[in-house]
Design a protein around this motif. Structure first.
Motif, PDB file in Angstrom:
ATOM      1  N   VAL A 178       2.846 -24.421  -3.165  1.00  0.00           N
ATOM      2  CA  VAL A 178       1.658 -23.589  -3.044  1.00  0.00           C
ATOM      3  C   VAL A 178       1.629 -23.011  -1.638  1.00  0.00           C
ATOM      4  CG1 VAL A 178      -0.862 -23.527  -3.103  1.00  0.00           C
ATOM      5  CG2 VAL A 178       0.385 -25.005  -4.698  1.00  0.00           C
ATOM      6  N   ILE A 179       1.497 -21.693  -1.551  1.00  0.00           N
ATOM      7  CA  ILE A 179       1.322 -21.057  -0.244  1.00  0.00           C
ATOM      8  C   ILE A 179      -0.082 -20.463  -0.197  1.00  0.00           C
ATOM      9  CG2 ILE A 179       3.788 -20.586   0.031  1.00  0.00           C
ATOM     10  CD1 ILE A 179       3.138 -17.621  -0.573  1.00  0.00           C
ATOM     11  N   THR A 180      -0.668 -20.459   0.979  1.00  0.00           N
ATOM     12  CA  THR A 180      -2.034 -19.963   1.114  1.00  0.00           C
ATOM     13  C   THR A 180      -2.143 -19.052   2.330  1.00  0.00           C
ATOM     14  OG1 THR A 180      -2.710 -21.847   2.468  1.00  0.00           O
ATOM     15  CG2 THR A 180      -3.022 -22.043   0.079  1.00  0.00           C
ATOM     16  N   ALA A 181      -3.152 -18.209   2.295  1.00  0.00           N
ATOM     17  CA  ALA A 181      -3.468 -17.351   3.433  1.00  0.00           C
ATOM     18  C   ALA A 181      -4.951 -17.009   3.352  1.00  0.00           C
ATOM     19  CB  ALA A 181      -2.630 -16.084   3.407  1.00  0.00           C
ATOM     20  N   THR A 182      -5.591 -16.946   4.487  1.00  0.00           N
ATOM     21  CA  THR A 182      -6.993 -16.527   4.553  1.00  0.00           C
ATOM     22  C   THR A 182      -7.030 -15.095   5.063  1.00  0.00           C
ATOM     23  OG1 THR A 182      -7.701 -18.790   5.013  1.00  0.00           O
ATOM     24  CG2 THR A 182      -9.256 -17.025   5.539  1.00  0.00           C
ATOM     25  N   LEU A 183      -7.546 -14.205   4.234  1.00  0.00           N
ATOM     26  CA  LEU A 183      -7.531 -12.778   4.556  1.00  0.00           C
ATOM     27  C   LEU A 183      -8.932 -12.195   4.459  1.00  0.00           C
ATOM     28  CD1 LEU A 183      -4.359 -11.822   2.476  1.00  0.00           C
ATOM     29  CD2 LEU A 183      -4.471 -12.337   4.907  1.00  0.00           C
ATOM     30  N   ASP A 184      -9.131 -11.079   5.128  1.00  0.00           N
ATOM     31  CA  ASP A 184     -10.425 -10.398   5.143  1.00  0.00           C
ATOM     32  C   ASP A 184     -10.288  -9.086   4.375  1.00  0.00           C
ATOM     33  OD1 ASP A 184     -12.839  -9.183   5.685  1.00  0.00           O
ATOM     34  OD2 ASP A 184     -12.825  -9.694   7.813  1.00  0.00           O
ATOM     35  N   LEU A 185     -11.066  -8.929   3.324  1.00  0.00           N
ATOM     36  CA  LEU A 185     -11.019  -7.696   2.538  1.00  0.00           C
ATOM     37  C   LEU A 185     -11.391  -6.468   3.366  1.00  0.00           C
ATOM     38  CD1 LEU A 185     -12.567  -8.947  -0.811  1.00  0.00           C
ATOM     39  CD2 LEU A 185     -10.228  -8.158  -0.472  1.00  0.00           C
ATOM     40  N   GLU A 186     -12.156  -6.687   4.420  1.00  0.00           N
ATOM     41  CA  GLU A 186     -12.522  -5.553   5.271  1.00  0.00           C
ATOM     42  C   GLU A 186     -11.295  -4.958   5.959  1.00  0.00           C
ATOM     43  OE1 GLU A 186     -15.321  -3.955   5.343  1.00  0.00           O
ATOM     44  OE2 GLU A 186     -16.180  -5.373   3.909  1.00  0.00           O
ATOM     45  N   ASP A 187     -10.244  -5.765   6.155  1.00  0.00           N
ATOM     46  CA  ASP A 187      -9.004  -5.231   6.722  1.00  0.00           C
ATOM     47  C   ASP A 187      -8.353  -4.232   5.776  1.00  0.00           C
ATOM     48  OD1 ASP A 187      -9.322  -6.744   8.995  1.00  0.00           O
ATOM     49  OD2 ASP A 187      -8.020  -8.372   8.314  1.00  0.00           O
ATOM     50  N   VAL A 188      -8.465  -4.485   4.480  1.00  0.00           N
ATOM     51  CA  VAL A 188      -7.942  -3.542   3.484  1.00  0.00           C
ATOM     52  C   VAL A 188      -8.775  -2.261   3.502  1.00  0.00           C
ATOM     53  CG1 VAL A 188      -7.565  -3.148   1.013  1.00  0.00           C
ATOM     54  CG2 VAL A 188      -7.024  -5.377   2.016  1.00  0.00           C
ATOM     55  N   ARG A 189     -10.082  -2.409   3.532  1.00  0.00           N
ATOM     56  CA  ARG A 189     -10.972  -1.239   3.496  1.00  0.00           C
ATOM     57  C   ARG A 189     -10.820  -0.387   4.746  1.00  0.00           C
ATOM     58  NH1 ARG A 189     -15.328  -5.506   1.212  1.00  0.00           N
ATOM     59  NH2 ARG A 189     -14.404  -5.614  -0.872  1.00  0.00           N
ATOM     60  N   SER A 190     -10.672  -1.036   5.885  1.00  0.00           N
ATOM     61  CA  SER A 190     -10.458  -0.309   7.132  1.00  0.00           C
ATOM     62  C   SER A 190      -9.127   0.443   7.104  1.00  0.00           C
ATOM     63  CB  SER A 190     -10.498  -1.291   8.308  1.00  0.00           C
ATOM     64  OG  SER A 190     -10.187  -0.640   9.513  1.00  0.00           O
ATOM     65  N   TYR A 191      -8.089  -0.244   6.623  1.00  0.00           N
ATOM     66  CA  TYR A 191      -6.753   0.372   6.527  1.00  0.00           C
ATOM     67  C   TYR A 191      -6.791   1.603   5.633  1.00  0.00           C
ATOM     68  CZ  TYR A 191      -1.638   0.469   5.836  1.00  0.00           C
ATOM     69  OH  TYR A 191      -0.308   0.828   5.791  1.00  0.00           O
ATOM     70  N   ARG A 192      -7.452   1.471   4.497  1.00  0.00           N
ATOM     71  CA  ARG A 192      -7.547   2.603   3.568  1.00  0.00           C
ATOM     72  C   ARG A 192      -8.398   3.722   4.140  1.00  0.00           C
ATOM     73  NH1 ARG A 192      -7.972  -0.254  -2.467  1.00  0.00           N
ATOM     74  NH2 ARG A 192      -5.749  -0.810  -2.547  1.00  0.00           N
ATOM     75  N   GLY A 193      -9.418   3.358   4.877  1.00  0.00           N
ATOM     76  CA  GLY A 193     -10.253   4.380   5.492  1.00  0.00           C
ATOM     77  C   GLY A 193      -9.485   5.224   6.478  1.00  0.00           C
ATOM     78  N   GLU A 194      -8.583   4.604   7.216  1.00  0.00           N
ATOM     79  CA  GLU A 194      -7.756   5.354   8.167  1.00  0.00           C
ATOM     80  C   GLU A 194      -6.784   6.280   7.450  1.00  0.00           C
ATOM     81  OE1 GLU A 194      -5.798   2.621  10.737  1.00  0.00           O
ATOM     82  OE2 GLU A 194      -7.659   1.745  11.489  1.00  0.00           O
ATOM     83  N   LEU A 195      -6.257   5.820   6.307  1.00  0.00           N
ATOM     84  CA  LEU A 195      -5.309   6.656   5.555  1.00  0.00           C
ATOM     85  C   LEU A 195      -5.977   7.887   4.966  1.00  0.00           C
ATOM     86  CD1 LEU A 195      -3.263   3.983   3.530  1.00  0.00           C
ATOM     87  CD2 LEU A 195      -2.516   5.267   5.541  1.00  0.00           C
ATOM     88  N   CYS A 196      -7.252   7.766   4.662  1.00  0.00           N
ATOM     89  CA  CYS A 196      -7.965   8.863   4.000  1.00  0.00           C
ATOM     90  C   CYS A 196      -8.508   9.895   4.975  1.00  0.00           C
ATOM     91  CB  CYS A 196      -9.118   8.305   3.160  1.00  0.00           C
ATOM     92  SG  CYS A 196      -8.557   7.294   1.787  1.00  0.00           S
ATOM     93  N   GLN A 197      -8.490   9.596   6.267  1.00  0.00           N
ATOM     94  CA  GLN A 197      -9.031  10.528   7.235  1.00  0.00           C
ATOM     95  C   GLN A 197      -8.122  11.754   7.370  1.00  0.00           C
ATOM     96  OE1 GLN A 197     -12.008  10.206   8.595  1.00  0.00           O
ATOM     97  NE2 GLN A 197     -12.212   8.360   7.368  1.00  0.00           N
ATOM     98  N   PRO A 198      -8.702  12.946   7.419  1.00  0.00           N
ATOM     99  CA  PRO A 198      -7.873  14.132   7.615  1.00  0.00           C
ATOM    100  C   PRO A 198      -7.260  14.121   9.009  1.00  0.00           C
ATOM    101  CG  PRO A 198     -10.195  14.698   7.749  1.00  0.00           C
ATOM    102  CD  PRO A 198     -10.130  13.262   7.331  1.00  0.00           C
ATOM    103  N   HIS A 199      -6.013  14.538   9.083  1.00  0.00           N
ATOM    104  CA  HIS A 199      -5.318  14.591  10.371  1.00  0.00           C
ATOM    105  C   HIS A 199      -5.268  16.037  10.837  1.00  0.00           C
ATOM    106  CE1 HIS A 199      -4.088  10.418  10.162  1.00  0.00           C
ATOM    107  NE2 HIS A 199      -3.768  10.614   8.895  1.00  0.00           N
ATOM    108  N   MET A 200      -5.601  16.246  12.101  1.00  0.00           N
ATOM    109  CA  MET A 200      -5.587  17.598  12.658  1.00  0.00           C
ATOM    110  C   MET A 200      -4.568  17.663  13.785  1.00  0.00           C
ATOM    111  SD  MET A 200      -9.664  18.341  12.845  1.00  0.00           S
ATOM    112  CE  MET A 200      -9.395  20.021  13.360  1.00  0.00           C
ATOM    113  N   GLU A 201      -3.803  18.717  13.771  1.00  0.00           N
ATOM    114  CA  GLU A 201      -2.811  18.909  14.826  1.00  0.00           C
ATOM    115  C   GLU A 201      -3.347  19.878  15.861  1.00  0.00           C
ATOM    116  OE1 GLU A 201       1.079  20.023  13.686  1.00  0.00           O
ATOM    117  OE2 GLU A 201       1.278  18.456  12.161  1.00  0.00           O
ATOM    118  N   VAL A 202      -3.170  19.539  17.099  1.00  0.00           N
ATOM    119  CA  VAL A 202      -3.536  20.444  18.184  1.00  0.00           C
ATOM    120  C   VAL A 202      -2.294  21.199  18.616  1.00  0.00           C
ATOM    121  CG1 VAL A 202      -4.484  20.603  20.489  1.00  0.00           C
ATOM    122  CG2 VAL A 202      -5.354  18.866  18.912  1.00  0.00           C
ATOM    123  N   ILE A 203      -2.358  22.502  18.526  1.00  0.00           N
ATOM    124  CA  ILE A 203      -1.189  23.333  18.882  1.00  0.00           C
ATOM    125  C   ILE A 203      -1.418  23.986  20.228  1.00  0.00           C
ATOM    126  CG2 ILE A 203       0.242  25.290  18.196  1.00  0.00           C
ATOM    127  CD1 ILE A 203      -0.487  24.633  15.304  1.00  0.00           C
TER     128      ILE A 203
END
Length: 203
Positions: A178-203
């Motif tokens: 048996v392997i175990t890990a204690t994880l925070d679901l908020e880490d998943v939500r934060s990660y996904r929130g960053e992926l969904c943010q629009p990226h803007m390039e400064v030229i």
């Protein structure tokens, strides 16, 4: 057997109750595997039917029918989806659509045999599955001989957002690990929130 068709299924339980019978949708039919010889794939995406349990199971669980098909489990805190073995290896793996639909925890019960470098492929597939869209992946694999010439090499894993946080042994004589890990679901939500943010390039 469901409507006279034989499916390879995973059964999800909670407190002696069956929550879901999930039939496998993508078969392993290459190398040493001949799954299509014995089972049919479930082809009804996102559809669930009523399955009448055998009487001896009804007596144990107190349930007459349970959901059977392709669905996920929603709780007050999160949403849990499941893949079965070879579905992880498929170009159209179920975790892709499930992740896009908000599933945060993916589970996979597998029977993947030992080949040189195959464990490395499994690690990379699971890391990739959670790197692209975030999530927690719980992977369990059989370990030991099948009575013939095949050895299943374990390597149970817990992965979050592309990082392996727990890893089981590949070769062992232990009957149970048996392997175990204690994880925070908020880490998943934060990660996904960053992926969904629009990226803007400064030229």
């Amino acid at each position: 057997m469901h409507h006279n068709v034989r499916y390879n299924c995973r059964v999800l339980f909670l407190n002696r109750k069956i929550l879901l019978i999930r039939p496998k949708m993508l078969m392993a039919n290459h190398g040493i595997y001949r799954e299509m010889r014995w089972f049919s794939p479930w082809s009804r995406l996102r559809q669930v039917e009523e399955y009448f349990l055998p009487r001896m199971i009804q007596e144990v669980t107190g349930q007459d029918t349970v959901p059977f098909g392709d669905c996920v489990l929603s709780t007050k805190d999160t949403c849990i989806g499941t893949e079965i073995c070879a579905e992880l290896w498929n170009p159209n793996s179920p975790h892709i659509q499930m992740g896009l639909d908000g599933v945060e925890i993916f589970t996979n019960s597998s029977a993947s045999h030992h080949e040189l470098r195959k464990a490395d492929q499994r690690v990379n597939l699971i890391k990739s599955a959670t790197t692209k869209s975030g999530g927690i992946y719980l992977y369990a694999n059989q370990r030991g001989c099948d009575g013939d010439r095949v050895y299943y090499d374990g390597c149970a894993m817990v992965v979050i957002n592309g990082d392996v946080v727990a890893h089981g042994a590949q070769f062992s004589l232990d009957d149970v690990e048996v392997i175990t890990a204690t994880l925070d679901l908020e880490d998943v939500r934060s990660y996904r929130g960053e992926l969904c943010q629009p990226h803007m390039e400064v030229i």
